[in-house]
Structure formats: structure tokens, C-alpha cells
Scaffold this motif. Structure first.
Motif, short mmCIF file in Angstrom:
data_model
loop_
_atom_site.label_atom_id
_atom_site.label_comp_id
_atom_site.label_asym_id
_atom_site.label_seq_id
_atom_site.Cartn_x
_atom_site.Cartn_y
_atom_site.Cartn_z
N ASP A 177 0.86 -1.18 0.00
CA ASP A 177 0.00 0.00 0.00
C ASP A 177 0.90 1.23 0.00
O ASP A 177 1.52 1.57 0.99
N ALA A 178 0.96 1.92 -1.16
CA ALA A 178 1.88 3.05 -1.31
C ALA A 178 1.55 4.21 -0.39
O ALA A 178 2.41 5.03 -0.08
N SER A 179 0.29 4.29 0.06
CA SER A 179 -0.10 5.41 0.90
C SER A 179 0.08 5.12 2.40
O SER A 179 -0.18 5.97 3.24
N LYS A 180 0.53 3.89 2.71
CA LYS A 180 0.66 3.52 4.13
C LYS A 180 1.85 4.22 4.77
O LYS A 180 2.97 4.12 4.29
N PRO A 181 1.63 4.93 5.87
CA PRO A 181 2.72 5.64 6.54
C PRO A 181 3.53 4.70 7.42
O PRO A 181 3.14 3.53 7.62
N PRO A 182 4.65 5.17 7.98
CA PRO A 182 5.39 4.35 8.95
C PRO A 182 4.47 3.95 10.10
O PRO A 182 3.64 4.73 10.55
N VAL A 183 4.63 2.71 10.56
CA VAL A 183 3.75 2.19 11.61
C VAL A 183 4.28 2.63 12.98
O VAL A 183 5.39 2.28 13.36
N PRO A 184 3.49 3.41 13.74
CA PRO A 184 3.95 3.88 15.04
C PRO A 184 3.79 2.81 16.12
O PRO A 184 3.10 1.80 15.92
N GLU A 185 4.41 3.03 17.24
CA GLU A 185 4.24 2.14 18.38
C GLU A 185 2.77 2.15 18.82
O GLU A 185 2.14 3.21 18.86
N GLY A 186 2.23 0.99 19.09
CA GLY A 186 0.83 0.91 19.48
C GLY A 186 -0.13 0.82 18.32
O GLY A 186 -1.35 0.92 18.49
N ALA A 187 0.40 0.63 17.09
CA ALA A 187 -0.45 0.60 15.90
C ALA A 187 -1.47 -0.54 15.93
O ALA A 187 -2.60 -0.38 15.49
N GLU A 188 -1.06 -1.69 16.49
CA GLU A 188 -1.98 -2.83 16.54
C GLU A 188 -3.21 -2.51 17.37
O GLU A 188 -4.33 -2.89 17.00
N ASP A 189 -3.02 -1.82 18.48
CA ASP A 189 -4.16 -1.40 19.30
C ASP A 189 -5.05 -0.44 18.51
O ASP A 189 -6.28 -0.53 18.56
N LEU A 190 -4.40 0.47 17.80
CA LEU A 190 -5.15 1.47 17.03
C LEU A 190 -5.97 0.79 15.93
O LEU A 190 -7.12 1.18 15.67
N GLU A 191 -5.41 -0.22 15.31
CA GLU A 191 -6.10 -0.93 14.22
C GLU A 191 -7.34 -1.67 14.70
O GLU A 191 -8.23 -1.97 13.91
N ARG A 192 -7.40 -1.97 16.00
CA ARG A 192 -8.56 -2.67 16.55
C ARG A 192 -9.68 -1.71 16.95
O ARG A 192 -10.77 -2.15 17.31
N GLN A 193 -9.39 -0.42 16.92
CA GLN A 193 -10.36 0.57 17.38
C GLN A 193 -11.42 0.87 16.31
O GLN A 193 -11.18 0.69 15.10
#
Length: 200
Positions: free
Chosen positions: A3-19
Motif C-alpha cells: 500500500d503506497a499510501s501507508k505511513p510508517p507504523v507507530p508504536e501501538g499501531a496494533e491497538d489502534l487498528e482494533r479501534q
């Protein structure tokens, strides 16, 4: 496929993805870490939820450049539903918001994007005029020819270069005549190069 538009994944991204959307919107608005706000904008864009459009519009004026860019990409991902709110954003007092709104409208390339982009050609900020011209190069509407011809005399050489490219994308005898006339008076080498290329 990445995904060319995907930014760097920050710490805690997995939690954010579940929100859910509500938490993502709150994070985009309130989190103090730009990397987290940026990732929230990315996730909202992936959701393509109509309720995320206005929070993303607001993020076009974020203090952080990377967040503003991600919000723009997210609005493009949302599609045609974003065109009207983006059109309103072209009237925003912050030039950064107008700049990113013009960029999104150009990328969406919807026929309804033409009028706000035409207005953007008259913006008092050269960044916005540049991006409006770039958007019109993609949309390629003949109504843009006369306003773009005027911009061949813009004070900013980057605006003149992009204007030349936009006119070349539209094409036609009137365009070639105008570019040839502008070339006769143009002193900037970069702009001259773009004009010569357009006339080939």
C-alpha cells in the motif's frame, strides 16, 4: 502488493487498528504524537466511512505536514463523497488546508472538482495556485484554458511551469499560441524548458 499510501507504523499501531471509527477520529484530533495522528488518518481512509470525511477535512490543517498529507490521501481514498467538503475547504483561511484540498481534488479528478480548482488559480498563495494548476492538468477541462493562460505570467516560476504543463495536457491551437507568446518573454530557464517541451 504494498500500500503506497501507508505511513510508517507507530508504536501501538496494533491497538489502534482494533479501534472503531469514533476512537480513530478522537485520536486524529487529539493525540500529541504526529506519527499516531498520521496513522489514524490512514486507517480512517481505509475505512471509507462517510463519518470520517469531516474529521479528515479538519486534519488538512494539522500542525504537522505529514498528517496533512495523510489526511489528503485518506480523503482521496474515500472517493467522490469527499469532493463537496473539499470544495468548501478551498475557502479555508489556512493556506495549508487549501493546498491539500486542491491536491485531493486533482487526484480525485471528478468533474465537480473543476470549479473549485479554477477558483484556486486566483488564490493569494502561490502554493495553492500551483496545486490548482496541477489538478487541472489531471482533470483536463477546456474551461481551464483561459484562466491558465493568465497564470503564464504568474510571479512564481514554479506556478508558471505547472501552468504550462496543465495547458499542454489540455492542448489545442489557442494553448500553443499562448505558450509561444509567453516563451518569447520568459527569462527563467526551467519555465522555458517546460514551454519548449509543451510546444513539441
Amino acid at each position: 502488493m504494498t500500500d503506497a499510501s501507508k505511513p510508517p507504523v507507530p508504536e501501538g499501531a496494533e491497538d489502534l487498528e482494533r479501534q472503531g471509527i469514533v476512537v480513530l477520529i478522537t485520536t486524529l484530533r487529539d493525540d500529541t504524537d504526529p506519527a499516531v495522528r498520521r496513522y489514524a488518518a490512514y486507517l480512517l481512509g481505509r475505512s471509507k466511512t462517510p463519518g470520517s470525511i469531516m474529521p479528515l477535512i479538519a486534519a488538512l490543517g494539522d500542525d504537522d505536514k505529514s498528517v496533512r498529507e495523510q489526511a489528503m490521501l485518506a480523503l482521496v481514498a474515500t472517493g467522490k463523497a469527499a469532493v463537496e467538503p473539499l470544495t468548501e475547504s478551498m475557502k479555508d483561511p489556512k493556506w495549508e488546508t487549501r493546498y491539500r484540498a486542491a491536491e485531493a481534488l486533482g487526484k480525485l479528478a471528478d468533474e465537480k472538482a473543476v470549479k473549485p480548482l479554477l477558483r484556486g488559480l486566483h488564490d493569494n498563495r502561490d502554493h495553492v495556485r500551483y496545486m490548482a494548476a496541477k489538478g487541472l492538468a489531471v482533470v483536463g477541462d477546456s474551461d481551464a484554458v483561459d484562466p491558465l493562460i493568465i497564470l503564464l505570467k504568474d510571479e512564481n516560476p514554479f506556478v508558471r511551469t505547472m501552468t504550462t504543463r496543465a495547458l499542454a495536457a489540455i492542448g489545442g491551437t489557442k494553448v500553443h499560441t499562448a505558450i509561444r507568446a509567453a516563451l518569447a518573454e520568459e527569462k527563467n530557464e526551467q519555465v522555458r524548458a517546460a514551454m519548449n517541451e509543451a510546444l513539441q
